[in-house]
Design a protein around this motif. Sequence first.
Motif, PDB file in Angstrom:
ATOM      1  N   ASN A 167       0.850  -1.196   0.000  1.00 33.59           N
ATOM      2  CA  ASN A 167       0.000   0.000   0.000  1.00 33.59           C
ATOM      3  C   ASN A 167       0.883   1.243   0.000  1.00 33.59           C
ATOM      4  N   SER A 168       0.275   2.388   0.047  1.00 37.81           N
ATOM      5  CA  SER A 168       1.024   3.641  -0.070  1.00 37.81           C
ATOM      6  C   SER A 168       1.611   4.123   1.249  1.00 37.81           C
ATOM      7  N   THR A 172       5.352   0.401   4.951  1.00 39.86           N
ATOM      8  CA  THR A 172       5.231  -0.900   4.282  1.00 39.86           C
ATOM      9  C   THR A 172       6.228  -0.991   3.130  1.00 39.86           C
ATOM     10  N   TYR A 173       6.823  -2.150   2.980  1.00 41.50           N
ATOM     11  CA  TYR A 173       7.796  -2.335   1.896  1.00 41.50           C
ATOM     12  C   TYR A 173       8.082  -3.817   1.688  1.00 41.50           C
ATOM     13  N   ILE A 174       8.690  -4.099   0.542  1.00 44.24           N
ATOM     14  CA  ILE A 174       9.293  -5.401   0.256  1.00 44.24           C
ATOM     15  C   ILE A 174      10.763  -5.146  -0.032  1.00 44.24           C
ATOM     16  N   VAL A 185      11.508  -1.782  -2.035  1.00 41.80           N
ATOM     17  CA  VAL A 185      10.368  -1.319  -2.825  1.00 41.80           C
ATOM     18  C   VAL A 185       9.327  -0.783  -1.855  1.00 41.80           C
ATOM     19  N   VAL A 186       9.014   0.502  -1.985  1.00 37.90           N
ATOM     20  CA  VAL A 186       8.091   1.157  -1.052  1.00 37.90           C
ATOM     21  C   VAL A 186       6.839   1.684  -1.748  1.00 37.90           C
ATOM     22  N   VAL A 240       9.833  -8.613   4.310  1.00 42.38           N
ATOM     23  CA  VAL A 240       8.573  -7.904   4.097  1.00 42.38           C
ATOM     24  C   VAL A 240       8.150  -7.201   5.384  1.00 42.38           C
ATOM     25  N   ALA A 241       7.626  -5.976   5.239  1.00 42.84           N
ATOM     26  CA  ALA A 241       7.064  -5.243   6.380  1.00 42.84           C
ATOM     27  C   ALA A 241       5.716  -4.658   5.959  1.00 42.84           C
TER      28      ALA A 241
END
Length: 257
Positions: A167-168, A172-174, A185-186, A240-241
């Motif tokens: 999501n934006s 959150t990121y991978i 990747v955010v 992942v977060a």
Amino acid sequence: MGFIYNGISSKNMKIKARLTSWQASPALRNSYEMVPGKAGVADFGCDSSERIIIVNCNVYPQKSFADLVDVLDGLAEWLNPMNGLKQLVLDDIPDRYFYARLTEQVDCERLLRTAGAFDLKFICPDPHAYALTDEQFTISSEGNHEIERLTGNADSEPVYQLKGTINSSSSTYISITTNGEELRVVGALTADEVLVIDSGLVTAKITDINGNTLRNGLPGLDELNFPVLHKGDNEITITVAGATFSELRILAKSRWR
């Protein structure tokens, strides 16, 4: 021996071709600097310059000189360097290709009234040769993974295709860590989108599942840290977060120096 240029074989163009020499490694660009009061020079390393490929060619005897000229006219149209770089595959090395174009005029020497010989000098601004049949890897779970590149003899600049949902939110990121170098990747990514990261072109884009480009992917990267794969073993870690990781597909872009 012959060659294929832009998908067309030299045999189909009535040309016999062979290699009489081979540039084992491309020319080097050395970086030296004179240091006052010190013998010699300071060495700041080197890099590869362009590759040159020379192909010796013959045109077998034709029915007339006009027929010989027709063969050469077809050659001039086929190898027109104004069309830019095209894929070059040499029959003697059928597992790899180069991006090349002519770099000099072609002068045909008449051996007989209706036969001739000439050299083709190709320049490859990118000196690497790339695998025609490349290695691909798929990672479908988080954690540490090892992949082994067997093709080529140089580091490669792969293409990563990432599937997941982000999501934006800034939290959150991978994260994809390749041999200790992290690419985070955010940016927003939905389940029916694919983030394509091309290290060779130093760019990223987001496509749909059919490969149609939807938007620029660079704003979705935390920093421009593009992955590189070594010959042999490579360690890739997926973290992942607050996001969902589905799959990472890797096209190795294996190459030779």
